[in-house]
Design an enzyme around this catalytic site. Structure first.
Site, short mmCIF file in Angstrom:
data_model
loop_
_atom_site.label_atom_id
_atom_site.label_comp_id
_atom_site.label_asym_id
_atom_site.label_seq_id
_atom_site.Cartn_x
_atom_site.Cartn_y
_atom_site.Cartn_z
N ASP A 21 43.46 40.78 41.36
CA ASP A 21 43.26 40.29 40.00
C ASP A 21 41.94 39.55 39.87
O ASP A 21 41.28 39.61 38.81
CB ASP A 21 44.44 39.37 39.63
CG ASP A 21 44.47 39.02 38.16
OD1 ASP A 21 43.77 39.68 37.36
OD2 ASP A 21 45.20 38.08 37.79
N CYS A 245 38.75 35.55 32.09
CA CYS A 245 39.63 35.99 31.02
C CYS A 245 38.86 37.00 30.19
O CYS A 245 37.82 36.65 29.64
CB CYS A 245 40.06 34.80 30.16
SG CYS A 245 41.08 35.31 28.75
#
Lengths: 317, 317
Positions: A21, A245
């Site tokens: 991730d 993000c």
């Protein structure tokens, strides 16, 4: 100070998701040898569970093109639990072949995010999961489920608790005993955490619920605290806070593993990790990607690292 | 989602310390008009308590040389509560003359930090406080006490709970009904917060305890969460996270007011503030000091600020 915060579990398990991730959205390819070095440093720091890579199209996510090599470097570490994100049957075949311990299947709790993320409806995603579950039977490779946008959707806003609970039940019905609530875009709050884990404890009591927070709005560790207050023992985080993000350019992404481990240790919750070595791993991650990471404890150092009185200028309180 | 986290108070009061604690270490003088503009924007956002300046030597802290003018701009706002940090009798005289609502007296819970910070022993500090308390009698100006290094000392390491409790009792004996535990160098942890506020609730039950955290090690909001879990209703923070940590160059300092207000609102704790306007004030603070501040919510925006599906590139979970 000894002791533990009342109601907190005595142990918690941190799954490191930085290699997957955290790195997946890095524009420059991180050489395989450096990925392996980073994972080794995380093992040296005491971490034992890793979301280590993903088996996705190398065209869509070139950063993960070395999935087979990265797994090969660690598959003989019997004390390490390696998972890989798998979007479809082709990825599942490759992950089984590569020797992962578990495959992570994922869908969003909100329809529009699922469409945007994997170009499928949620129903289509679950049809695919059923086929993968069938394929995995007898291979010894377990299945885990991830619920993206479990605390809110950047397109739809609030996500209904029922959507999260229903998805967890569907994962359980596929045989999964580990399900992650993913705070994909930093919309989790402590109150939502408490609400969701209480509902899941009732709906899927045999399942381990893992919490994966982003610090996008600053409350990542407060959400972890809320999880601990409910007895949750599984958390996912990224060394140094690797991984931004995609929705907010300046905002931070994943909670930093070393910050999470610090909070846990200082609350009396054991994780089997060494904070000094986690900080070294975070510093290695910073060198590898060549820019500052958002982790805090790597900058400030451990609590009791005292300063010299001559080294500091103070300014009245 | 409506409701409130079990055990949390229904209201909390945030004291904004940015104009004093945040700005005091800024090397470039912030013009008085800009300070006034910033404080006005914080009033517009609903904040009503301010540590607005300090009456220290202009040679030692030139940034605070306009203390009288800053207070003059707001002393007629009867709904605003203005305090100023006061290190000695000369400062107290000036603060009373300027028209503050309360003077904040401060000493460290650890001897070496007090020596470093104000060049006096703790005992000498309290001798001075007694004289200031006498001077303040009948003026209508209240006294507040701040306990620096209440959660740990950068020179000595752990600070004994007894030192904190004894100092709180000494402040109470001087007539104070509001005492701040200052996390001067980011050494507070949720467990220490719980331990300290429980001890103080027993030792000085008539006193309002306020918590002032630094996010130096990432756990500032988790500490606030711990405070709420114990029913504490007073917190101090700095807009945008203004104010660094003098001990660690790259580390962040004060918890950001708007991040704290966000956590409180999302936990069902009312603060009377408007998050959108707090974010505007934080952005104003960034413009005034000309660099990025560590606050998170000012970058990410409120939770339910939805994105367009066309604006975003995702990468599988």
């Amino acid at each position: 100070m000894v002791g533990r915060i009342a109601g907190f579990p005595d142990n918690a398990v941190i799954t490191e998701v930085g290699p997957r991730d955290g790195l997946q959205s890095e524009p420059a390819f991180v050489p395989t040898a450096q990925k392996i070095q980073l994972i080794q440093s995380l093992l040296d720091a005491g971490l034992r569970r890793f979301e280590i890579t993903s088996f996705v199209s190398p065209r869509a996510v070139p950063q993960m093109q070395d999935a087979v090599e990265v797994i090969a470097a660690f598959r003989d570490r019997s004390d390490a639990h390696l998972t890989a994100l798998v979007p479809n049957m082709r990825g599942a075949e490759a992950a089984i072949e590569a020797g992962v311990d578990a495959m992570v299947l994922f869908a969003s709790a909100s329809e529009s995010h699922n469409l945007k993320n994997v170009n499928r409806t949620r129903s289509e995603s679950f049809q695919g999961f059923a086929q993968i579950a069938k394929r995995a039977e007898g291979t010894g490779v377990a299945l885990q489920g991830a619920i993206a946008t479990a605390f809110g959707c950047p397109f739809e806003g609030e996500v209904a608790l029922k959507a999260v609970v229903d998805q967890a039940k569907a994962y359980r019905d596929l045989g999964m005993d580990y399900i992650t609530l993913g705070d994909t875009t930093g919309m989790a709050t402590p109150m939502l955490v408490i609400q969701r884990v209480q509902a899941l404890a009732e709906a899927v009591p045999t399942v381990d619920i893992a919490l994966h927070f982003h610090n996008t709005r600053g409350v990542g560790l407060a959400c972890a605290y809320a999880g601990l207050s409910q007895g949750i023992t599984h958390y996912e985080s990224s060394i140094g806070g690797l991984g931004g993000c995609p929705f907010v350019p300046r905002a931070t992404g994943n909670v930093a593993t070393e910050d999470l481990a610090y909070l846990f240790a200082e609350s009396g919750v054991q994780t089997g990790t060494d904070l000094g070595r986690l900080i070294e791993a975070a510093q290695l991650a910073e060198r590898i990607i060549g820019r500052e990471l958002p982790g805090q404890i790597m900058k400030a150092g451990p609590r009791l690292q005292t300063a010299s009185m001559d080294s500091v200028r103070t300014a009245n309180g």
